[in-house]
Motif scaffolding. Structure first.
Motif, PDB file in Angstrom:
ATOM      1  N   PHE A   1       0.833  -1.302   0.037  1.00 14.80           N
ATOM      2  CA  PHE A   1       0.061  -0.060  -0.038  1.00 14.80           C
ATOM      3  C   PHE A   1       0.762   1.329   0.105  1.00 14.80           C
ATOM      4  O   PHE A   1       0.388   2.679  -0.151  1.00 14.80           O
ATOM      5  CB  PHE A   1      -0.999  -0.074   1.395  1.00 14.80           C
ATOM      6  CG  PHE A   1      -1.541  -1.198   1.131  1.00 14.80           C
ATOM      7  CD1 PHE A   1      -2.788  -1.204   0.520  1.00 14.80           C
ATOM      8  CD2 PHE A   1      -1.502  -2.285   2.036  1.00 14.80           C
ATOM      9  CE1 PHE A   1      -3.555  -2.534   0.581  1.00 14.80           C
ATOM     10  CE2 PHE A   1      -2.102  -3.516   2.276  1.00 14.80           C
ATOM     11  CZ  PHE A   1      -3.292  -3.297   1.670  1.00 14.80           C
ATOM     12  N   THR A   2       2.112   0.994  -0.035  1.00 12.29           N
ATOM     13  CA  THR A   2       3.074   2.337   0.217  1.00 12.29           C
ATOM     14  C   THR A   2       2.395   3.107   1.243  1.00 12.29           C
ATOM     15  O   THR A   2       2.165   4.244   0.752  1.00 12.29           O
ATOM     16  CB  THR A   2       3.375   2.801  -1.050  1.00 12.29           C
ATOM     17  OG1 THR A   2       1.921   3.566  -1.757  1.00 12.29           O
ATOM     18  CG2 THR A   2       4.182   2.299  -2.010  1.00 12.29           C
ATOM     19  N   SER A   3       2.142   2.602   2.502  1.00 13.12           N
ATOM     20  CA  SER A   3       1.547   3.335   3.459  1.00 13.12           C
ATOM     21  C   SER A   3       2.333   3.673   4.378  1.00 13.12           C
ATOM     22  O   SER A   3       3.400   3.116   4.881  1.00 13.12           O
ATOM     23  CB  SER A   3       0.181   2.467   3.882  1.00 13.12           C
ATOM     24  OG  SER A   3      -0.541   2.322   2.947  1.00 13.12           O
TER      25      SER A   3
ATOM     26  N   ALA B   1      -2.794   2.553   5.760  1.00 17.66           N
ATOM     27  CA  ALA B   1      -3.080   1.281   4.824  1.00 17.66           C
ATOM     28  C   ALA B   1      -4.734   1.095   4.509  1.00 17.66           C
ATOM     29  O   ALA B   1      -5.293   0.976   3.530  1.00 17.66           O
ATOM     30  CB  ALA B   1      -2.442   0.202   5.249  1.00 17.66           C
ATOM     31  N   ALA B   2      -5.351   1.361   5.729  1.00 19.89           N
ATOM     32  CA  ALA B   2      -6.882   0.934   5.784  1.00 19.89           C
ATOM     33  C   ALA B   2      -7.326   2.110   5.111  1.00 19.89           C
ATOM     34  O   ALA B   2      -8.387   1.895   4.391  1.00 19.89           O
ATOM     35  CB  ALA B   2      -7.142   1.081   7.354  1.00 19.89           C
TER      36      ALA B   2
END
Ligand SMILES: [Fe+3]
Ligand SMILES: [Mg+2]
Ligand SMILES: [Zn+2]
Ligand SMILES: [Zn+2]
Lengths: 789, 334
Positions: free
Chosen positions: A209-211, A217-218
């Motif tokens: 998610f490249t979060s 990410a959620a």
């Protein structure tokens, strides 16, 4: 403040009662004492807070006013008592003394929305709590939802499993810190963690998610149309992108919730204001520490799919109330759906294992955390009507803060009032205060029923409540009434069976601080239905009521509930019953052959219904105003054949009114004349049908028809009240409006305005729901009045 | 029919109508009691089951039966659900003055036919005629004796968590038939009472599932009442699944219109059996193999908790509490 040495240095002893523990009260006083150069001590004890303070008379005089001005946000002072403090040697400093243990009488605090300081810290990349989703302090954060038992100490909450790290500990111990004795305080190092996972447990990598983190990410998942199950403060929520119609529909389908409006959460007021009108009172409510869902008039054209709240004129919005929600919505320019994570009527789920199991197939992703939810608390719901914020569902942020009782309610026994069947809450009375539980729900659902009993036990434990008297509704079939009967038998306690609408009335009287010995007040009770004193079903009644008595002086002329409870689910049955009652079936079909409702009715076994109606077989008589709304909504084809949630028909009917339409109605409002009905003042619904059906036939807009109904009803209710007043001649020109029908904003505003213009003082509920959610409070007050007399 | 005093008129009624109708011969002298041989139970561990029930129904005849068939099958079933083989019945009649002979005769004939079909004998009886208004047309009391074989021991106390709940067919047929037969609602539906004896299907069930815990005939108060009695009696929970409970469309239709719940409707030929899980499959097969159980289903199971509570899992994931009936089905929703 009486002292013989008024202008000399002296000592004072101040006893403070209210919500003063665990809210940062002592450090506030400590800081104030430093500022004013006062010495002495402060301590928590079983009755609240005790301050002993010594100093120059000048400074002492400034102490209390300054304290009241700088009260910490969560504190609430109910009572202050001052006396002299005689001390041998004046103290040379101001000290916070460790708590004394004893019987605790101080209230349990509700959960509070994140304070600005905590949000700022969470969003500050240079703060050690940057992106920490459980940041909180003495002024905010979880309270009741994590509390297992009292006293309110970390060890007695679900934070017990997270020992404080060194940094957090030093904040916790420093009276000058915002987190002094903040029981749920935590940080990345020592506190709970949020974790994203797949519903089926299969592995994934955040890199995908490249979060920034699990929460980010959620957020990204929501953006791509996924449904995510999110663990909040008082339970799980289901979330999706509110602007993504297919996600919203998928959520509705999977959850089995076809129509009921979905709650929305947006980052800030600015985002909300793009979709709905936010008045000043709305704004204050949204930003309050209670942070309820506020129903707001939607803006047209709405850039959200209609399916978020099909057919409704209001949208339910809330603002982020935990750092987790703030982080989740940080980068969202539009709202997300955030609806309770449950199945149909079941309670909101609080346990992760259960959530994964029960909600299998609804959400593919779960954003959870490892702080246990001890007490389930739903989101509260409120709406601004007739100039006040009015709660429709009282839960998170409000419960279980104690409610103070009106004058005369003192020396009360401990009372347990068990509430109603639907929208249940229960109420404890102890120490002359009432503690109303959070919204429980429909007790016929076995999971709600179990939760209800767990919460009953928890409350009795938390508040050390030993009931001496039990109050229940008079309806023999309510689960809560049956339980109350059982408790009263087992413990040998007096049992008060209280008529449904008497309890509704008393709840309003209590909320509006009407004293216990107040003479009878004219009261209009309009709701779905309640069990009447004559064994019939009531719901559109005119009473003279106070806490002690409730005497019926008028009623809506009864109609039949064709098929009993089935008539609550299928609104057109009430249209049919009204047709039988007013113009007759044969006339109706001849005169109005082309209406959609006629088509629908013709497909039904009308002969059977006619027999039922004539013979009263499976057709109990019922004077319910709620059912009249159903009848009108179904006649206008505004309600579905079968309702999917309670109150749906009435809500759709009200929502049909276009802005500005009410003001346009002058002639043509459908009136319900006041008639003699035996010894009662009858309100006759029959005459409204001919004009209403004729308007339908000539194709008048539904907006105008609905407005004519609302305006006509308000005017008719006014005449009914005026006539009741003339006839009964009560002591005061006060009027109580109670019962769930008054959640109808249009009706309440119309009627209240007209009543006030005619010199009536209108008493209606605001801090408690007008529906059965406030019933147990009323039951408790009636029971208390009986105990005292 | 006139109010008799026990004299000749009564004797004529009994000898001329009742005895012939019930298949007894008027040449046998009328004794004050029946004398029954019970060789089977002497010395081999069997027990006698003994029950009595009074039958009042309005109207006397309805689609699928009448008061006569009810009076036989009801008592037969009360014996049968204890695992007994019904043998003999008594029959007491209370007649309202003015009841037409033709109706009485019809009811007696159908009693006789039902007894024959069930394989039981009516061996003793009594008849009283009461003044007009003191009774409604015809009341019947039957008592019955049956033999419980040695190893049969059906008791509520034997119910265990995990046991399965079996129902032998469609629910509510009798209740719906009565509603229709009353004729006051103009109901247009094809419904027939399920009135039938259950001892044969029970024998088949016990043969296939000897571990069966207990059985109850589902009569007035409906399935909901039996389930609650089981749950409370055994201190267990019970869950039934809405989708698995057979209800005929016509009966469901009547329930929809009238707002009735099929779980509370009366039945006269339905049984609920509690069977250990490992025998449930065999039990279901045995039930379905009998004409009285073609539409049998496993409708739920016994849970450890909460004691005394019956829950219905509905189609949409709802879990409703199934109560005992409090008075009429009174609406609760506010
Ligand atoms: Fe109510
Ligand atoms: Mg019986
Ligand atoms: Zn804070
Ligand atoms: Zn820490």
């Amino acid at each position: 403040m009486n002292t013989v040495f008024a202008d000399e240095p002296h000592g004072e002893c101040i006893r403070v009662r209210g919500l003063v523990q665990g809210v940062g009260f002592r450090p506030t006083v400590w800081r104030l004492a430093q500022e004013l150069a006062l010495t002495g001590e402060i301590l928590n004890d079983s009755e609240g807070v005790l301050i002993r303070i010594w100093g120059e008379a000048e400074d002492l005089k400034r102490f209390l006013p300054s304290l009241l001005e700088s009260l910490p946000p969560l504190a609430r002072i109910d009572k202050l008592e001052c006396s002299d403090w005689v001390v041998g040697k004046p103290p040379d400093s101001f000290r916070i003394i460790a708590s004394e243990r004893g019987a605790i009488h101080t209230g349990v605090l509700p959960d509070a929305a994140s304070c600005d300081d905590c949000v700022r810290e969470t969003l500050d990349p240079f703060n050690r709590r940057y992106r920490y989703p459980f940041t909180n302090c003495t002024h905010c954060g979880p309270r009741f939802s994590i509390l297992r038992k009292i006293p309110y100490d970390r060890a007695n909450t679900s934070m017990a499993q997270f020992p404080l790290c060194e940094d957090c500990r030093s904040e916790y111990e420093n009276p000058d810190d915002r987190r002094f004795h903040a029981q749920p305080t935590a940080c990345h190092v020592c506190g709970p963690k949020a974790r994203l996972r797949r519903q089926d447990g299969s592995p994934f990598s955040l890199d995908r998610f490249t979060s920034l983190d699990d929460i980010d990410a959620a957020a990204n998942l929501l953006r791509t149309g996924e449904i995510v199950l999110i663990k909040g403060i008082g339970g799980f929520h289901l979330a999706c992108d509110a602007a993504n119609a297919s996600a919203v529909n998928r959520l509705r389908e999977r959850k089995g919730r076809p129509h009921k409006p979905l709650a929305l959460m947006a980052r800030d007021i600015e985002v909300i204001a793009r979709y709905a009108e936010v008045g000043e009172l709305d704004r204050r409510a949204l930003l309050s520490k209670e942070a309820p869902i506020v129903l707001l008039k939607r803006r047209e054209p709405l850039s959200l799919p209609d399916s978020v709240a099909p057919g409704m004129c209001r949208l339910g919005f809330m603002l982020p109330y935990t750092p987790l929600h703030h982080l989740l919505l940080r980068r969202w320019e539009r709202p997300i759906v955030l609806t309770s994570g449950n199945l149909t009527d079941a309670p909101q789920i609080t346990d992760e294992v259960e959530a994964i199991e029960a909600l299998d197939g609804i959400a593919d992703w779960i954003l959870s955390h490892d702080r246990t939810i001890v007490n389930r608390v739903d989101d509260s719901v409120a709406v601004v009507a007739a100039g006040e914020l009015r709660l429709l569902r009282r839960a998170r942020g409000y419960a279980p803060a104690p409610l103070s009782l009106p004058e005369g309610f003192s020396g009360l026994p401990q009372i347990l009032a068990l509430g109603s069947e639907l929208k249940n809450t229960f109420c404890l009375i102890k120490d002359d205060q009432a503690i109303l539980s959070q919204h429980m729900g429909d007790l016929a659902d076995v999971r709600v029923w179990e939760e209800y009993q767990i919460q009953l036990a928890r409350y009795r434990d938390l508040f050390a409540h030993e009931p001496e008297r039990i109050a229940i509704d008079a309806h023999p079939g309510y689960h809560a009434s049956q339980l109350g009967q059982k408790i009263s038998e087992e413990l040998g306690l007096p049992l008060d069976q209280i008529q449904h609408h008497h309890a509704h009335a008393a709840a309003v009287l209590g909320e509006r601080a009407i004293p216990i010995d107040h003479p009878l007040i004219l009261t209009v009770a309009l709701d779905g239905l309640g069990y009447g004193l004559d064994g019939a079903l009531w719901g559109g009644e005119l009473f003279l009521a106070n806490y002690h008595r409730c005497q019926r002086i008028g009623r809506l002329l009864p109609s039949a509930l064709l098929g009993g409870e089935q008539a609550m689910r299928e609104p057109w049955r009430n249209t049919l019953a009204q047709i039988f009652l007013s113009i007759g079936l044969k006339n109706f079909i001849e005169e109005f052959p082309d209406l959609a409702i006629t088509d629908w009715l013709k497909k039904q076994p009308l002969a059977v219904y006619e027999h039922m109606w004539r013979q009263g077989t499976r057709a109990p008589s019922c004077s319910s105003m709620g059912r009249l709304f159903d009848a009108v909504a179904a006649a206008c084809s505004l309600a579905p054949e079968r309702l999917s949630f309670e109150g749906q028909a009435a809500m759709l009917l009200e929502a049909a009114i276009a802005p500005g339409m009410i003001e346009k109605i002058d002639d043509g409002a459908y009136l319900l004349p006041v008639v003699t009905d035996g010894g009662l003042l009858g309100l006759d619904p029959r005459p409204l049908w001919q004009p209403l059906l004729s308007d339908l036939r000539r194709g008048l807009e539904l907006s105008e028809i609905s407005a004519r109904f609302h305006v006509g009803l308000a005017r008719s209710l006014y005449s009914w009240i005026e006539e009741g007043f003339q006839r009964a001649n009560p002591d005061s020109r006060k009027i109580v409006l109670c019962g769930g029908v008054f959640q109808n904003v249009t009706l309440l505003e119309l009627l209240q305005t007209q009543l006030q213009d005619s010199g009536f003082e209108v008493l209606a509920s605001a801090r408690l729901p007008a529906n059965d959610g406030g019933l147990s409070f009323g039951q408790a007050l009636v029971s208390a009045a009986r105990a005292l007399s | 029919l006139s109010h008799g005093s026990g004299g000749k008129a009564m004797r004529d009624l009994i000898e001329g109508l009742i005895l012939p109708a019930l298949g007894a011969s008027s040449t046998t002298p009328l004794e004050d009691q029946a004398r029954i041989d019970v060789p089977e139970i002497v010395g081999n561990g069997g027990r006698i089951a003994f029950t009595t029930d009074s039958y009042v129904v309005d109207p006397l005849s309805f689609p699928g039966g009448d008061i006569g068939t009810l009076a036989i099958n009801g008592t037969v079933n009360d014996l049968a659900v204890g695992g007994a083989r019904p043998t003999v019945l008594s029959c007491s009649l209370i007649l309202e003055e003015g009841l037409p002979f033709a109706i009485l005769e019809k009811m007696m004939c159908s009693m006789a036919r039902a007894a024959q079909a069930a394989g039981v004998r009516i061996v003793t009886g009594d008849t009283k005629v009461v003044p007009r208004g003191s009774a409604d047309k015809l009341f019947i009391n039957t008592a019955g004796i049956g033999i419980i074989p040695k190893d049969v021991n059906l008791e509520i106390a034997r119910i265990r968590p995990g046991d399965q709940l079996l129902l032998n067919g469609h629910l509510g047929d009798h209740g719906a038939a009565i509603l229709k037969a009353r004729g006051d609602l103009a109901l247009d539906a094809d419904v027939q009472s399920d009135c039938q004896p259950l001892h044969r299907i029970i024998a088949a069930l016990l043969a296939a599932a000897p571990g069966t815990r207990c059985i109850r005939d589902v009569t007035r108060g409906g399935l909901a009442t039996v389930l609650n009695e089981f749950a409370q009696g055994a201190g267990v929970g019970m869950r039934i699944v809405e989708d698995s409970i057979p209800v005929r469309p016509a009966v469901r239709g009547i329930c929809e219109v009238l707002g009735l719940d099929p779980l509370y409707l009366a039945n006269e030929g339905k049984l609920l059996a509690v069977v250990p899980a490992e025998e449930a499959g065999a039990a279901l097969e045995a039930l379905r193999a009998c004409p009285e159980g073609t539409n049998a289903e496993i409708i739920g199971e016994v849970l450890p908790n909460p004691p005394g509570r019956v829950v219905l899992s509905s189609h949409f994931g709802g879990e409703r509490i199934v109560d005992m009936l409090v008075g009429e089905q009174l609406p609760r929703i506010c």
